[in-house]
Design an enzyme around this catalytic site. Structure first.
Site, short mmCIF file in Angstrom:
data_model
loop_
_atom_site.label_atom_id
_atom_site.label_comp_id
_atom_site.label_asym_id
_atom_site.label_seq_id
_atom_site.Cartn_x
_atom_site.Cartn_y
_atom_site.Cartn_z
N TYR A 145 31.95 25.78 8.55
CA TYR A 145 31.95 27.22 8.80
C TYR A 145 33.25 27.81 8.28
O TYR A 145 34.33 27.27 8.55
CB TYR A 145 31.82 27.51 10.31
N ASP A 240 40.19 24.77 3.95
CA ASP A 240 40.17 25.73 5.05
C ASP A 240 40.74 25.08 6.29
O ASP A 240 40.13 24.19 6.89
CB ASP A 240 38.72 26.20 5.27
N LYS A 270 43.68 31.43 13.56
CA LYS A 270 43.73 30.91 14.94
C LYS A 270 45.16 30.68 15.47
O LYS A 270 45.80 31.65 15.86
CB LYS A 270 42.82 29.68 15.03
C1 PLP Z 1 37.25 30.22 13.03
C2 PLP Z 1 37.11 29.79 11.61
C3 PLP Z 1 37.02 30.69 10.54
C4 PLP Z 1 36.85 32.17 10.77
O1 PLP Z 1 37.92 32.76 11.40
P1 PLP Z 1 37.72 34.19 12.14
O2 PLP Z 1 39.08 34.58 12.54
O3 PLP Z 1 36.77 33.92 13.28
O4 PLP Z 1 37.12 35.11 11.13
C5 PLP Z 1 37.06 30.22 9.25
N1 PLP Z 1 37.15 28.90 9.01
C6 PLP Z 1 37.22 27.98 9.99
C7 PLP Z 1 37.33 26.55 9.66
C8 PLP Z 1 37.18 28.39 11.32
O5 PLP Z 1 37.19 27.47 12.30
#
Ligand code: PLP
Length: 440
Positions: A145, A240, A270
């Site tokens: 994701y 990511d 995060k």
């Molecule tokens: C949470 C997450 C996102 C998206 O971040 P948001 O601040 O919710 O838009 C993208 N990549 C990874 C791996 C994530 O865990």
């Protein structure tokens, strides 16, 4: 309606009248586990308290950001001072420079651009990759994701190498036609995709260690393989680390040292916002130089680098020392052990996987699967989901807040203490029996 969820239930009704599903992000609605979502009113250290006054040991930590625990006194003081100076100017400020320096010092990126969400970070990294290579196609992996970027909300079709099909209404086929979705950890599929589309692929994007299908770490140096394959084909490798960055180690999954080839671009979020909306993408200086205003790839944001958000993130990162990471590792190990023991005693077949202090439990169908490593989305999907739902609710009723879905990582904070561990241990033995009572 039971008494201990009365006020949450009332708020959920009001929320449902004005907001789709009553929530502002789908997983919060408890659809995967059933029941009334709890509306939180406050947090303190490793605990959160809902509007009915129930207190829980928090193993979600806002899906990662609350590395130090809730309302950490030093973070709170820094944020309060920042708010008192004014909350936004639409000009550059000092805290965003310092947060940029902190990120560059902790990670392999040369330069970084701040944004407000992980979604924006991955979206912008893809645009930069396409702009820099002049190519259109993106490779992503099923079960990874990257936020709700249109092009990344693609599903795999029926063959191994298929151009993505929209994973949700509202995303057009034209948008996902340039997205190739492959099975995670499958080197042969990557090789085949490059053989077929090599000169059209702008980038491969992957979670450094996936945590959004449960924790499914890379095997066989998959990240290095991806980085080299990209290099050999003139494509860019985007790692990511929105979830893993500054959580697993002081840099992220990268800091574990199992990968040796630095990604061309990385994304963060995060933890780096310390509970506020702040995220980033960064990478090689020559690539980042192609961003406006230095280069021609446009990217912008009214609240990007917001002084309150960057102060929260900077203060959090400065407090996240090597000792904190060592403690997070010990806490995660202890929780995995006590929950694992409870499940074993109750005869519930499970598998637990981890990437450093990030871990999850898979409620597998039979004891044969306990030793079989889960390496991709198909493997992660083979679970007895009602068993997780029963486990989740028993934990909740006994004071432990877990992710309300079997496909999420569990997050620890540095505020988890021995009392909290005792609460988890007691809850886990009840919850394991509740899971055992669910027939396969
Ligand atoms: C949470 C997450 C996102 C998206 O971040 P948001 O601040 O919710 O838009 C993208 N990549 C990874 C791996 C994530 O865990």
């Amino acid at each position: 309606m039971s008494d201990h969820t009365k006020l949450s239930a009332a708020l959920f009704d009001r929320a449902s009248a004005v907001t789709p599903g009553g929530v502002n992000s789908p997983v919060r609605a408890f659809r995967a586990v059933g029941g009334v979502p709890r509306f939180m009113a406050s947090g303190d250290g490793c605990h959160i308290t809902d509007v009915d006054g129930n207190t829980y040991v928090d193993l979600v930590c806002s899906w990662g950001p609350m590395l130090l625990g809730h309302a950490h006194p030093e973070v709170t003081a820094a944020v309060q001072a920042a708010v008192g100076r004014g909350t936004s100017y639409g000009t550059p400020t000092q805290p965003e420079v310092e947060l940029g320096e902190e990120i560059v010092a902790r990670t392999p990126v040369d330069k970084v651009r701040l944004v407000s969400s992980g979604t924006e970070a991955t979206m912008s990294a893809l645009r930069l990759a396409r702009g820099a290579t002049g190519r259109a196609k993106i490779v992503k992996f099923a079960g990874c994701y990257h936020g709700h970027v249109d092009a990344l909300l693609a599903q795999a079709g029926s063959g191994v190498i298929t151009l993505g099909i929209p994973g949700t209404p509202g995303v057009t086929e034209a948008t996902t036609a340039d997205t190739i979705v492959l099975p995670y950890n499958d080197q042969a599929a990557v090789t085949q995709a490059f053989a077929q589309y090599g000169d059209q692929i702008a980038a491969v994007i992957t979670e450094a260690s996936p945590g959004n299908m449960g924790v499914v770490p890379p095997v066989g140096h998959f990240n290095d393989f991806l980085a080299r394959t990209c290099k050999d084909n003139g494509a860019l490798f985007i790692s990511d680390e929105v979830m893993t960055g500054f959580r697993i180690t002081r840099s992220g999954f990268w800091g574990l040292g199992s990968d040796t080839v630095a990604p061309d671009l990385m994304t963060f979020g995060k933890v780096m916002g310390g509970g506020f909306p702040a995220a980033a993408f960064g990478g090689r200086a020559d690539l980042m130089a192609q961003l406006a205003p230095e280069g021609s790839v446009y990217q912008a944001g009214t609240l990007s680098g917001n002084p309150v958000a960057t102060t929260a993130g900077l203060t959090t990162l400065r407090l996240a020392t090597d000792e904190v990471y060592a403690q997070l590792d010990r806490t995660a190990e202890t929780i995995r052990r006590i929950v694992g023991m409870a499940l074993s005693r109750a005869g519930v077949p499970y598998r637990t996987q981890n990437a450093g202090n990030l871990f999850s439990f898979f409620f597998v169908e039979s004891s044969d699967e306990v030793t079989r490593r889960i390496t991709d989305f198909a493997g992660a999907g083979a679970q007895v989901l009602p068993r997780y739902a029963a486990f989740f609710h028993a934990m909740l009723d006994n004071g432990v807040y877990l992710p309300p879905s079997a496909f999420e990582a569990w997050f620890v904070s540095a505020a988890v203490d021995d009392d909290a561990l005792a609460t988890i241990e007691k809850a886990a033995s009840v919850a394991a029996r509740a899971a055992a009572a669910v027939q396969n």
